[in-house]
Design a protein around this motif. Structure first.
Motif, PDB file in Angstrom:
ATOM      1  N   ARG A  38       0.812  -1.220   0.000  1.00  0.00           N
ATOM      2  CA  ARG A  38       0.000   0.000   0.000  1.00  0.00           C
ATOM      3  C   ARG A  38       0.844   1.267   0.000  1.00  0.00           C
ATOM      4  O   ARG A  38       0.445   2.286  -0.562  1.00  0.00           O
ATOM      5  CB  ARG A  38      -0.904   0.037   1.233  1.00  0.00           C
ATOM      6  CG  ARG A  38      -1.970  -1.017   1.256  1.00  0.00           C
ATOM      7  CD  ARG A  38      -2.683  -0.997   2.588  1.00  0.00           C
ATOM      8  NE  ARG A  38      -3.684  -2.047   2.653  1.00  0.00           N
ATOM      9  CZ  ARG A  38      -4.220  -2.488   3.781  1.00  0.00           C
ATOM     10  NH1 ARG A  38      -3.852  -1.967   4.948  1.00  0.00           N
ATOM     11  NH2 ARG A  38      -5.109  -3.446   3.756  1.00  0.00           N
ATOM     12  N   THR A  39       1.992   1.226   0.637  1.00  0.00           N
ATOM     13  CA  THR A  39       2.807   2.429   0.805  1.00  0.00           C
ATOM     14  C   THR A  39       4.068   2.441  -0.057  1.00  0.00           C
ATOM     15  O   THR A  39       4.869   3.362   0.037  1.00  0.00           O
ATOM     16  CB  THR A  39       3.195   2.619   2.280  1.00  0.00           C
ATOM     17  OG1 THR A  39       3.929   1.470   2.709  1.00  0.00           O
ATOM     18  CG2 THR A  39       1.957   2.798   3.152  1.00  0.00           C
ATOM     19  N   TRP A  50      -1.396   4.314  -1.319  1.00  0.00           N
ATOM     20  CA  TRP A  50      -1.974   4.954  -0.128  1.00  0.00           C
ATOM     21  C   TRP A  50      -2.076   6.465  -0.335  1.00  0.00           C
ATOM     22  O   TRP A  50      -3.112   7.061  -0.045  1.00  0.00           O
ATOM     23  CB  TRP A  50      -1.147   4.637   1.107  1.00  0.00           C
ATOM     24  CG  TRP A  50      -1.516   5.491   2.291  1.00  0.00           C
ATOM     25  CD1 TRP A  50      -0.764   6.479   2.846  1.00  0.00           C
ATOM     26  CD2 TRP A  50      -2.725   5.436   3.045  1.00  0.00           C
ATOM     27  NE1 TRP A  50      -1.431   7.045   3.905  1.00  0.00           N
ATOM     28  CE2 TRP A  50      -2.646   6.415   4.051  1.00  0.00           C
ATOM     29  CE3 TRP A  50      -3.875   4.655   2.963  1.00  0.00           C
ATOM     30  CZ2 TRP A  50      -3.668   6.635   4.974  1.00  0.00           C
ATOM     31  CZ3 TRP A  50      -4.894   4.874   3.887  1.00  0.00           C
ATOM     32  CH2 TRP A  50      -4.783   5.853   4.880  1.00  0.00           C
ATOM     33  N   GLU A  54      -5.558   8.508  -0.383  1.00  0.00           N
ATOM     34  CA  GLU A  54      -5.776   9.592   0.574  1.00  0.00           C
ATOM     35  C   GLU A  54      -6.021  10.917  -0.144  1.00  0.00           C
ATOM     36  O   GLU A  54      -6.846  11.720   0.292  1.00  0.00           O
ATOM     37  CB  GLU A  54      -4.572   9.726   1.511  1.00  0.00           C
ATOM     38  CG  GLU A  54      -4.655   8.844   2.730  1.00  0.00           C
ATOM     39  CD  GLU A  54      -5.795   9.243   3.644  1.00  0.00           C
ATOM     40  OE1 GLU A  54      -5.642  10.175   4.452  1.00  0.00           O
ATOM     41  OE2 GLU A  54      -6.868   8.607   3.535  1.00  0.00           O
ATOM     42  N   THR A  86       4.714   7.353   3.762  1.00  0.00           N
ATOM     43  CA  THR A  86       4.804   6.642   5.036  1.00  0.00           C
ATOM     44  C   THR A  86       5.234   5.212   4.754  1.00  0.00           C
ATOM     45  O   THR A  86       5.093   4.731   3.633  1.00  0.00           O
ATOM     46  CB  THR A  86       3.459   6.684   5.794  1.00  0.00           C
ATOM     47  OG1 THR A  86       3.619   6.093   7.075  1.00  0.00           O
ATOM     48  CG2 THR A  86       2.354   5.969   5.034  1.00  0.00           C
ATOM     49  N   VAL A  89       0.637   1.441   6.642  1.00  0.00           N
ATOM     50  CA  VAL A  89      -0.731   1.884   6.883  1.00  0.00           C
ATOM     51  C   VAL A  89      -1.474   0.704   7.477  1.00  0.00           C
ATOM     52  O   VAL A  89      -1.457  -0.396   6.906  1.00  0.00           O
ATOM     53  CB  VAL A  89      -1.405   2.330   5.562  1.00  0.00           C
ATOM     54  CG1 VAL A  89      -2.872   2.606   5.764  1.00  0.00           C
ATOM     55  CG2 VAL A  89      -0.707   3.543   4.982  1.00  0.00           C
ATOM     56  N   GLN A  93      -6.678   2.168   9.303  1.00  0.00           N
ATOM     57  CA  GLN A  93      -6.512   3.419   8.556  1.00  0.00           C
ATOM     58  C   GLN A  93      -7.017   3.263   7.127  1.00  0.00           C
ATOM     59  O   GLN A  93      -7.691   4.154   6.592  1.00  0.00           O
ATOM     60  CB  GLN A  93      -5.041   3.837   8.525  1.00  0.00           C
ATOM     61  CG  GLN A  93      -4.491   4.338   9.833  1.00  0.00           C
ATOM     62  CD  GLN A  93      -2.987   4.541   9.719  1.00  0.00           C
ATOM     63  OE1 GLN A  93      -2.228   3.596   9.524  1.00  0.00           O
ATOM     64  NE2 GLN A  93      -2.556   5.790   9.829  1.00  0.00           N
ATOM     65  N   TRP A  94      -6.668   2.158   6.513  1.00  0.00           N
ATOM     66  CA  TRP A  94      -7.079   1.877   5.137  1.00  0.00           C
ATOM     67  C   TRP A  94      -8.601   1.837   5.037  1.00  0.00           C
ATOM     68  O   TRP A  94      -9.204   2.508   4.199  1.00  0.00           O
ATOM     69  CB  TRP A  94      -6.460   0.551   4.704  1.00  0.00           C
ATOM     70  CG  TRP A  94      -6.745   0.144   3.291  1.00  0.00           C
ATOM     71  CD1 TRP A  94      -7.748  -0.683   2.871  1.00  0.00           C
ATOM     72  CD2 TRP A  94      -6.024   0.529   2.119  1.00  0.00           C
ATOM     73  NE1 TRP A  94      -7.690  -0.849   1.503  1.00  0.00           N
ATOM     74  CE2 TRP A  94      -6.638  -0.105   1.021  1.00  0.00           C
ATOM     75  CE3 TRP A  94      -4.917   1.335   1.891  1.00  0.00           C
ATOM     76  CZ2 TRP A  94      -6.180   0.042  -0.285  1.00  0.00           C
ATOM     77  CZ3 TRP A  94      -4.462   1.486   0.588  1.00  0.00           C
ATOM     78  CH2 TRP A  94      -5.094   0.844  -0.484  1.00  0.00           C
ATOM     79  N   SER A  97     -10.303   5.226   5.531  1.00  0.00           N
ATOM     80  CA  SER A  97     -10.169   6.082   4.365  1.00  0.00           C
ATOM     81  C   SER A  97     -11.176   5.684   3.280  1.00  0.00           C
ATOM     82  O   SER A  97     -11.859   6.550   2.714  1.00  0.00           O
ATOM     83  CB  SER A  97      -8.742   6.013   3.817  1.00  0.00           C
ATOM     84  OG  SER A  97      -8.572   6.915   2.755  1.00  0.00           O
TER      85      SER A  97
END
Length: 160
Positions: A38-39, A50, A54, A86, A89, A93-94, A97
């Motif tokens: 993801r990051t 991510w 976001e 970052t 995540v 948090q995922w 969002s």
């Protein structure tokens, strides 16, 4: 505008925002992304999945807030529209969002369906924007960045 024409327009704008006609939906773009990717920022791209997701969340919320309220607070471009990179995540948090993206779309759909709102009149607190324009802006912006997510996924080897 006749009631049936308004309903057709609202349905078309809603479908455009949800996606799935000429581009992938949010759910399709995000399905099956491994947490550890993801990051990751793919080579030759400026953002991770991510960060793109976001950015979609932040920008869409900004558009919806602007469309709904004269008390709207302008965000600072680009600092308040793009998250910093970052290393990780969390699933929470995922999921939060994604939920906020969907919730803000629902807020906008309720605005579209409010029969007391003129879809074409300029918003009094704006500089000529109207609800139809903001609907098209949400759809255009989201589809652009969902395509970037697909590209990132291809570069990471996790697209169909």
């Amino acid at each position: 505008m006749h009631a049936d024409q308004r309903k057709k327009l609202i349905n078309e704008l809603t479908d455009l925002i949800r996606g799935g006609n000429a581009h992938v939906t949010l759910d399709e773009a995000l399905a099956g992304i491994p947490a550890h990717l993801r990051t990751v920022i793919p080579d030759n791209l400026p953002y991770s999945i991510w960060q793109l997701m976001e950015h979609i969340r932040i920008a869409q919320k900004d558009i919806v807030d602007f469309s709904i309220s004269k008390d709207y607070k302008t965000l600072i471009w680009p600092d308040e529209y793009w998250p910093e990179p970052t290393d990780s995540v969390s699933d929470q948090q995922w999921e939060e969002s994604v939920k906020e993206i969907n919730d803000d779309q629902q807020r906008f759909f309720r605005l579209l369906q409010n029969e007391n709102k003129d879809l074409f009149s300029p918003l009094p607190w704006g500089s000529g924007q109207n609800i139809v324009r903001e609907a098209m802006l949400i759809a255009d912006h989201n589809s652009y960045h969902l395509a970037e997510i697909v590209v990132a996924r291809r570069l990471l080897g996790i697209w169909k």
